[in-house]
Enzyme design. Structure first.
Site, PDB file in Angstrom:
ATOM      1  N   LYS A 147      47.565  33.442  48.983  1.00  0.00           N
ATOM      2  CA  LYS A 147      46.317  34.179  48.955  1.00  0.00           C
ATOM      3  C   LYS A 147      45.277  33.491  48.080  1.00  0.00           C
ATOM      4  O   LYS A 147      45.678  32.818  47.130  1.00  0.00           O
ATOM      5  CB  LYS A 147      46.570  35.611  48.498  1.00  0.00           C
ATOM      6  CG  LYS A 147      46.984  35.725  47.021  1.00  0.00           C
ATOM      7  CD  LYS A 147      47.086  37.156  46.620  1.00  0.00           C
ATOM      8  CE  LYS A 147      45.851  37.616  45.923  1.00  0.00           C
ATOM      9  NZ  LYS A 147      45.799  37.261  44.499  1.00  0.00           N
ATOM     10  N   ASP A 234      42.376  41.811  45.938  1.00  0.00           N
ATOM     11  CA  ASP A 234      43.129  40.884  45.074  1.00  0.00           C
ATOM     12  C   ASP A 234      44.581  41.324  44.916  1.00  0.00           C
ATOM     13  O   ASP A 234      45.489  40.493  44.849  1.00  0.00           O
ATOM     14  CB  ASP A 234      42.454  40.824  43.687  1.00  0.00           C
ATOM     15  CG  ASP A 234      43.113  39.814  42.753  1.00  0.00           C
ATOM     16  OD1 ASP A 234      43.342  38.672  43.188  1.00  0.00           O
ATOM     17  OD2 ASP A 234      43.415  40.160  41.592  1.00  0.00           O
ATOM     18  N   HIS A 239      50.098  42.383  47.285  1.00  0.00           N
ATOM     19  CA  HIS A 239      51.268  42.739  46.479  1.00  0.00           C
ATOM     20  C   HIS A 239      51.719  44.202  46.688  1.00  0.00           C
ATOM     21  O   HIS A 239      52.895  44.459  46.931  1.00  0.00           O
ATOM     22  CB  HIS A 239      50.997  42.501  44.992  1.00  0.00           C
ATOM     23  CG  HIS A 239      50.484  41.126  44.687  1.00  0.00           C
ATOM     24  ND1 HIS A 239      50.920  39.998  45.352  1.00  0.00           N
ATOM     25  CD2 HIS A 239      49.565  40.669  43.797  1.00  0.00           C
ATOM     26  CE1 HIS A 239      50.305  38.930  44.871  1.00  0.00           C
ATOM     27  NE2 HIS A 239      49.472  39.313  43.933  1.00  0.00           N
ATOM     28  N   LYS A 339      43.003  46.548  36.429  1.00  0.00           N
ATOM     29  CA  LYS A 339      42.980  45.618  35.297  1.00  0.00           C
ATOM     30  C   LYS A 339      42.558  46.396  34.046  1.00  0.00           C
ATOM     31  O   LYS A 339      41.895  47.418  34.137  1.00  0.00           O
ATOM     32  CB  LYS A 339      41.968  44.507  35.559  1.00  0.00           C
ATOM     33  CG  LYS A 339      42.202  43.800  36.900  1.00  0.00           C
ATOM     34  CD  LYS A 339      42.397  42.320  36.745  1.00  0.00           C
ATOM     35  CE  LYS A 339      42.599  41.604  38.056  1.00  0.00           C
ATOM     36  NZ  LYS A 339      43.952  41.682  38.621  1.00  0.00           N
TER      37      LYS A 339
HETATM   38  C1  BG6 Z   1      47.498  37.607  41.332  1.00  0.00           C
HETATM   39  C2  BG6 Z   1      46.107  38.189  41.166  1.00  0.00           C
HETATM   40  O1  BG6 Z   1      47.834  37.516  42.693  1.00  0.00           O
HETATM   41  O2  BG6 Z   1      48.462  38.449  40.691  1.00  0.00           O
HETATM   42  C3  BG6 Z   1      45.793  38.372  39.694  1.00  0.00           C
HETATM   43  O3  BG6 Z   1      45.158  37.321  41.748  1.00  0.00           O
HETATM   44  C4  BG6 Z   1      46.862  39.203  39.027  1.00  0.00           C
HETATM   45  O4  BG6 Z   1      44.522  39.002  39.548  1.00  0.00           O
HETATM   46  C5  BG6 Z   1      48.242  38.604  39.293  1.00  0.00           C
HETATM   47  O5  BG6 Z   1      46.595  39.234  37.622  1.00  0.00           O
HETATM   48  C6  BG6 Z   1      49.344  39.516  38.768  1.00  0.00           C
HETATM   49  O6  BG6 Z   1      50.590  38.869  38.916  1.00  0.00           O
HETATM   50  P1  BG6 Z   1      51.815  39.234  37.954  1.00  0.00           P
HETATM   51  O7  BG6 Z   1      52.951  38.410  38.485  1.00  0.00           O
HETATM   52  O8  BG6 Z   1      51.390  38.879  36.576  1.00  0.00           O
HETATM   53  O9  BG6 Z   1      52.030  40.706  38.101  1.00  0.00           O
END
Ligand code: BG6
Length: 489
Positions: A147, A234, A239, A339
């Protein structure tokens, strides 16, 4: 002991080797794999970028990345082995003729060529065309990308069209790093290896499910990218929807990529559309203002470096999601991600239904429902909240909420928990597509997300403010409270 399978060695070519993704994630993960002896002895790692540097300078940059981002100590013997695999090739990715330079070093008979596109998507087209023009690709070559694969259905189709004009679908590995996380993979085991869950995983016993992916960090100097993207695209498009598909899908026939992809697509197709007619009751957007994280003052979204003070991009989103199929009829899924929330916490909470009749009124007027809490990160583990009799010989039976607590760090003391990238980079080198996304999945997810974006646009919806260090806007509490429920805090 199971025998370790031998895979063919690879030439892992990292396009954008001097960029952030490569330095922060790929180099670190590859070193981790080296340390755990998972990289085939003859595998090579070839960094490609536009800067005019030589091999030793690239190796120096890799060392600096490890020194900055590795969480444990750098081991000299591992580093010696790892650095011997590294080399560098200067290519201006926009100049198609320059890709010929790869021909001099790649031998597809000896190694499988795995092309990792660690660059912004606008360069994907150039790389595909440059590789095609060089004539270097064979049927065994692979490409890995992640992504953002577009910012809506249309742009995602354009990227995928470009890629599949050079690679066939079986050669394409689309990464969502959450699918490499140990606890996300464990959802398969939890659901499909334990009969207590397989028989109870439906609308008869489950009241609702919450999925929270809370982040403590802000936008970390990525204003330009993030402001065009927002938290919905994002984090939620990829996710959270991936976690949702693992939670909601039907049992696949086996662990083959096709079986899993097919079941996930069925879930995505069954998501009830959120449109202008129900957007207000189903969604909440938020944007953080200045506040405190662990006692330290942090700026608001509009005060971040490079911020446009008029921005209405969301840094928080909460949704009520309904899945229109037999299994999940009447079971809402509440998703939230943001966030600058209170802390970093990703978890799934499955609330089981309340019992129809209570014979323990001395302890609880209403019996609290059982809960299954799956901690994705940190403190990986699984808990079941249940009621137990308090030991004693009182006249009346007294109950108390208690927890069955399975912490991964206690249960698997000997096992190291590998990071998402480590797992996925390794699977791409092994040629196992199970944990990667199919084109259809991504496009189905975009179709659903586009409808939300369009509805927000239609209403000129502006995000609700929330102070950094809290659980998001009050409206998010109201979203779930309207249904007589509350977020797990
Ligand atoms: C990324 C996003 O895909 O995942 C970020 O672009 C985010 O904004 C990150 O902070 C979070 O990943 P993890 O593994 O730290 O939960």
């Amino acid at each position: 002991m199971t025998e370790k399978k031998i895979y063919k060695p690879c030439d892992l070519v990292i396009f954008g080797a001097l960029g952030d993704l490569s330095k922060r994630k790929l180099i670190i993960s590859l070193y981790g794999l080296e340390k755990a002896n998972f990289i085939e002895p003859d595998t090579r790692i070839i960094g490609v970028d536009r800067l005019d540097i030589d091999n030793s300078e690239f190796i120096e940059i890799a060392l600096k990345s490890l020194q900055s981002f590795l969480t444990d100590d750098l081991e000299d013997t591992v580093w010696q082995r790892f650095s011997a695999r590294l080399s560098y090739l200067k290519i201006d990715l926009t100049q198609l003729d320059q890709y010929q330079r790869l021909n001099a070093i790649i031998d597809q008979n000896a190694r499988i060529m795995v092309n990792y596109f660690a660059v912004a998507p606008f360069l994907f087209k150039n790389i595909c065309q440059g590789l095609a023009k060089s004539g270097i690709l064979t049927e065994s070559s692979r490409m890995v990308m992640e992504k953002p694969i577009g910012h809506d259905l249309k742009s995602s189709r354009e990227i995928n069209d470009e890629v599949v004009s050079v690679f066939n679908e079986k050669q394409v590995y689309r990464i969502d790093h959450y699918l490499g996380k140990e606890t996300v993979l464990n959802l398969l085991a939890l659901r499909f290896a334990n009969s207590i869950f397989t028989t109870n995983w439906n609308h008869n016993t489950i009241d609702h499910i919450q999925i929270t992916v809370a982040e403590e960090v802000g936008i970390e100097g990525r204003w330009d990218y993030f402001d065009k993207t927002g938290q919905l695209r994002d984090m939620l498009q990829n996710h959270l929807l991936q976690i949702l598909t693992f939670i909601a899908m039907e049992p696949p026939a086996n662990l083959e990529a096709e079986s899993i992809h097919n079941e996930k697509i069925k879930v995505l197709k069954a998501l009830r559309p959120i449109t202008a007619s129900n957007i207000e009751e189903k969604t909440v957007r938020g944007q953080y203002t200045a506040g405190y994280i662990k006692g330290n003052a942090v700026p608001g979204y509009l005060e971040e470096d490079g911020a446009n003070t008029e921005s209405t991009t969301e840094s928080f989103v909460a949704l009520r999601v309904d899945i229109d199929n037999w299994r999940w009829a009447g079971v809402p899924f509440y998703l939230r991600t943001g966030k600058r929330l209170t802390g970093k916490r990703s978890e799934i909470v499955v609330y089981f239904k309340q019992l129809p009749h209570n014979i323990f009124k001395d302890s609880f007027r209403d019996l609290p429902p059982n809960k299954l809490i799956i901690h994705l990160q940190p403190n990986e583990g699984v808990e079941i909240e249940m009621l137990n009799k308090i030991p004693g010989i009182d006249e009346h039976i007294k109950l108390k909420k208690t927890k069955l607590d399975l912490s991964f760090s206690d249960a698997f003391k000997q096992s190291r928990i590998f990071g998402g990238y480590e797992k996925l980079v390794l699977e791409a080198m092994r040629g196992n597509p199970t944990l990667f996304l199919s084109r259809q999945e991504i496009e189905q997810a975009w179709t659903w997300i586009d409808s939300i974006q369009n509805a927000w646009r239609h209403y000129k919806d502006t995000p609700k403010p929330y102070p950094a260090g809290t659980w998001g806007p009050v409206a998010s509490i109201a979203l779930i409270a309207r249904d007589g429920r509350a977020w797990e805090e």
